[in-house]
Design a protein around this motif. Structure first.
Motif, PDB file in Angstrom:
ATOM      1  N   LYS A 156       0.852  -1.182   0.000  1.00 27.26           N
ATOM      2  CA  LYS A 156       0.000   0.000   0.000  1.00 27.26           C
ATOM      3  C   LYS A 156       0.891   1.237   0.000  1.00 27.26           C
ATOM      4  N   LYS A 157       0.334   2.349  -0.421  1.00 32.61           N
ATOM      5  CA  LYS A 157       1.099   3.587  -0.549  1.00 32.61           C
ATOM      6  C   LYS A 157       0.344   4.708   0.158  1.00 32.61           C
ATOM      7  N   VAL A 158       0.840   5.112   1.333  1.00 32.31           N
ATOM      8  CA  VAL A 158       0.194   6.143   2.150  1.00 32.31           C
ATOM      9  C   VAL A 158       1.249   7.102   2.670  1.00 32.31           C
ATOM     10  N   VAL A 159       0.964   8.399   2.609  1.00 30.03           N
ATOM     11  CA  VAL A 159       1.845   9.428   3.165  1.00 30.03           C
ATOM     12  C   VAL A 159       0.968  10.457   3.875  1.00 30.03           C
ATOM     13  N   SER A 160       1.332  10.824   5.114  1.00 25.04           N
ATOM     14  CA  SER A 160       0.552  11.789   5.883  1.00 25.04           C
ATOM     15  C   SER A 160       1.466  12.798   6.557  1.00 25.04           C
ATOM     16  N   VAL A 161       1.039  14.067   6.578  1.00 24.07           N
ATOM     17  CA  VAL A 161       1.800  15.119   7.247  1.00 24.07           C
ATOM     18  C   VAL A 161       0.841  16.091   7.933  1.00 24.07           C
ATOM     19  N   GLY A 174      -2.421  11.282   2.008  1.00 26.50           N
ATOM     20  CA  GLY A 174      -2.594  10.795   0.645  1.00 26.50           C
ATOM     21  C   GLY A 174      -2.452   9.290   0.567  1.00 26.50           C
ATOM     22  N   MET A 175      -3.240   8.671  -0.297  1.00 29.11           N
ATOM     23  CA  MET A 175      -3.056   7.255  -0.594  1.00 29.11           C
ATOM     24  C   MET A 175      -3.097   7.083  -2.103  1.00 29.11           C
ATOM     25  N   ALA A 176      -2.352   6.098  -2.595  1.00 30.70           N
ATOM     26  CA  ALA A 176      -2.257   5.911  -4.034  1.00 30.70           C
ATOM     27  C   ALA A 176      -2.140   4.436  -4.367  1.00 30.70           C
ATOM     28  N   LYS A 177      -2.414   4.120  -5.626  1.00 29.83           N
ATOM     29  CA  LYS A 177      -2.110   2.807  -6.161  1.00 29.83           C
ATOM     30  C   LYS A 177      -1.465   3.026  -7.524  1.00 29.83           C
ATOM     31  N   GLY A 178      -0.588   2.106  -7.879  1.00 27.90           N
ATOM     32  CA  GLY A 178       0.068   2.194  -9.175  1.00 27.90           C
ATOM     33  C   GLY A 178       1.280   1.300  -9.172  1.00 27.90           C
ATOM     34  N   SER A 179       1.415   0.493 -10.215  1.00 26.26           N
ATOM     35  CA  SER A 179       2.520  -0.438 -10.296  1.00 26.26           C
ATOM     36  C   SER A 179       2.924  -0.662 -11.743  1.00 26.26           C
ATOM     37  N   GLY A 180       1.931  -0.728 -12.628  1.00 25.80           N
ATOM     38  CA  GLY A 180       2.184  -0.871 -14.055  1.00 25.80           C
ATOM     39  C   GLY A 180       1.309   0.088 -14.829  1.00 25.80           C
ATOM     40  N   MET A 181       1.557   0.201 -16.145  1.00 29.23           N
ATOM     41  CA  MET A 181       0.907   1.185 -16.992  1.00 29.23           C
ATOM     42  C   MET A 181       1.079   2.567 -16.380  1.00 29.23           C
ATOM     43  N   ILE A 182       2.352   2.889 -16.094  1.00 30.92           N
ATOM     44  CA  ILE A 182       2.668   4.139 -15.406  1.00 30.92           C
ATOM     45  C   ILE A 182       3.534   5.033 -16.290  1.00 30.92           C
TER      46      ILE A 182
END
Length: 405
Positions: A156-161, A174-182
C-alpha cells in the motif's frame, strides 16, 4: 511540517473510510474502497490525457465542477474502460447508489475504477458492495481503503503530514495505487489527497495542478499512459484555519505539504513498478529552461534500455546520453557530464559527452544498490528537474504476459 505515521485519515478531521470485498477480484481480496467527508468539501482533480478515457473519468470530469464533494468510491478488478454506453450508464448508477446510501447528491460523488480494460463492472455485486461499504465507514477504515484500491501493487502507498496554519493543526493525507501502466501525463495510477484545510476550490485546484507537474508527471514505470489514471483531492475545512483564498503565506505552507505528499507517493509508485527491484532518480541540472530539464529527466527514466541497464547494474552511460538526445530538449551533447550515485558512493562516467577513465568495479557496486541517482549536468543554463523510475526486469514481462489469466 511533521511527517505522521499511521493509517490513512488518522490525522485529518471529518473523514471516514472503508474497504470491503465485493467480489470483483478472483483472489477474494478487498476490492471496493470508499472515502467520505462528514461535511461538504471542495475538490480538485487531474485526469489522464489518454483519449480512450474510462467511464469513471468522464463522470468525474463533470462532477468535479460541482461546488461540493462528499465521497470517493473506487472498485478494483475491472477498469470499466472501452465498455461503451453501458459502461457509462453503470458509472452514473454507481454515483446514484452511493448518494442514496449516504443521503447526498450524485454530483457529490467521485469514482474510480482500476483493473482489466474492456471488462464491465458486475453491477449486481456493486450494488451489494455499496450497501455494505457505506455501513462500514470509520476513521480506522483508512487502512482497509488503502489496501482495497490495489491491483498488481505489492504494498500500500500512504503518506501523511501535519502543518500549522493560523495556529491550527492542518492534516494532509494521501493514498495511491500504481505499479504498471505508469507514465503519467496526468498512469494505471490513482491518487487521493485528503485534507481538513479551509481553502477555496480555486486555490485547491491551483495547488493540485502545480503539484502534479513535479511529482506524478515525473515518474515512469513502462511508458504507458492509462485510460483510468487520476488524482483527486478533497478539503473539508474542519481544521478551522482562516479561509485560504489567495496565494499568500498560508497557501504556500499548504502547497509545500501537498507537494511533499505527492512527491513521496510518486516515488512509492515508481519503486513498486511491476517486477521492479530498484528505484532510480534522474537529476538534471544546468538546463536552459525548466522544460528542457524536465524533458531530459523524464526521457532517461522512461528509457527501457536505461531501465534494463539499471537492472543489470551495468554502467552503460551511453544509453543515458542517447535518451537525452531524443528527449526533444535543447542542449549540446558535448557539454554533458554524467555521474552515477548511491549509498556506495559516486562515480563520474562521462565528461563533455565522452567516455572517461573510471572504475567499473565501483560503478557496479553503486548500481547494485536499491536506490540509485543518475546525475546529469548539461552545463548550459540554470534550470533543473528530477524524475523517478524503476528497473525493467524479467518479472515485468511475466506479470503483463499473464495479466488477465
Amino acid at each position: 511540517m511533521k511527517i505522521v505515521n499511521g493509517n490513512f485519515l488518522n490525522n485529518v478531521k471529518g473523514y471516514t473510510a472503508a474497504g470491503v470485498c465485493a467480489g470483483f477480484k478472483k483472489s477474494g481480496k478487498k476490492d471496493l474502497a470508499l472515502i467520505f467527508s462528514e461535511c461538504s468539501a471542495v475538490s480538485a482533480a487531474t485526469f489522464t490525457t489518454n483519449k480512450a478515457k474510462a467511464a469513471c473519468v468522464l463522470i468525474n470530469m463533470e462532477n468535479i465542477k460541482n461546488e461540493t464533494t462528499r465521497a470517493i468510491i473506487t472498485n478494483s478488478g475491472q477498469a470499466n474502460a472501452c465498455t461503451g454506453y453501458q459502461g457509462y450508464e453503470d458509472a452514473v448508477n454507481i454515483t446514484k447508489l452511493v448518494s442514496n446510501e449516504l443521503n447526498i447528491q450524485p454530483q457529490e460523488v467521485l469514482q474510480a475504477s482500476t483493473g482489466v480494460i474492456g471488462i464491465p463492472i458486475p453491477m449486481d455485486k456493486m450494488e451489494i458492495g455499496i450497501k455494505n461499504i457505506c455501513s462500514s465507514l470509520s476513521i480506522e477504515g483508512g487502512e482497509d481503503a488503502s489496501n482495497s484500491i490495489l491491483t498488481t501493487d505489492t504494498v500500500k502507498k500512504v503518506v501523511s503530514v501535519n502543518v500549522e496554519i493560523d495556529g491550527k493543526k492542518v492534516g494532509i493525507s494521501g493514498m495511491a495505487k500504481g505499479s504498471g501502466m505508469i507514465n503519467p501525463n496526468m498512469a494505471t495510477m490513482l491518487s487521493y489527497i485528503i485534507t481538513d484545510a479551509n481553502i477555496s476550490k480555486d486555490m485547491l485546484n491551483s495547488i493540485l495542478k502545480e503539484s502534479i507537474e513535479n511529482s506524478y508527471n515525473m515518474i515512469s514505470v513502462d511508458g504507458d499512459t492509462s485510460t483510468n489514471d487520476m488524482v483527486l483531492s478533497m478539503a473539508n475545512g474542519m481544521a478551522e484555519n482562516n479561509l485560504i483564498e489567495k496565494k499568500d503565506e498560508k497557501y504556500f505552507i499548504l502547497k509545500e505539504a501537498i507537494d511533499y505528499v505527492n512527491t513521496e507517493l510518486s516515488k512509492k509508485i515508481a519503486r513498486d513498478g511491476e517486477g521492479a527491484t530498484k528505484l532510480f532518480e534522474t537529476i538534471v541540472v544546468g538546463a536552459n529552461t525548466i522544460l528542457d530539464a524536465k524533458k531530459c529527466a523524464k526521457a532517461v527514466v522512461s528509457s527501457n534500455l536505461v531501465k534494463c541497464a539499471i537492472f543489470g547494474s551495468d554502467a552503460n552511460w551511453g544509453r543515458v546520453i542517447c535518451a537525452l538526445g531524443y528527449s526533444g530538449a535543447d542542449f549540446d551533447p558535448y557539454k554533458v557530464d554524467l555521474y552515477f550515485k548511491s549509498a556506495k558512493g559516486e562515480v563520474q562516467v562521462a565528461r563533455e559527452g565522452m567516455l572517461i577513465d573510471y572504475s567499473e568495479t565501483l560503478a557496479k557496486e553503486i548500481l547494485d544498490e536499491e536506490y540509485i541517482t543518475i546525475f546529469v549536468d548539461l552545463n548550459s543554463g540554470e534550470s533543473e528537474a528530477t524524475s523517478w523510475g524503476c528497473d525493467l526486469t524479467y518479472k515485468y514481462v511475466e506479470i503483463n504476459g499473464e495479466y488477465r489469466t
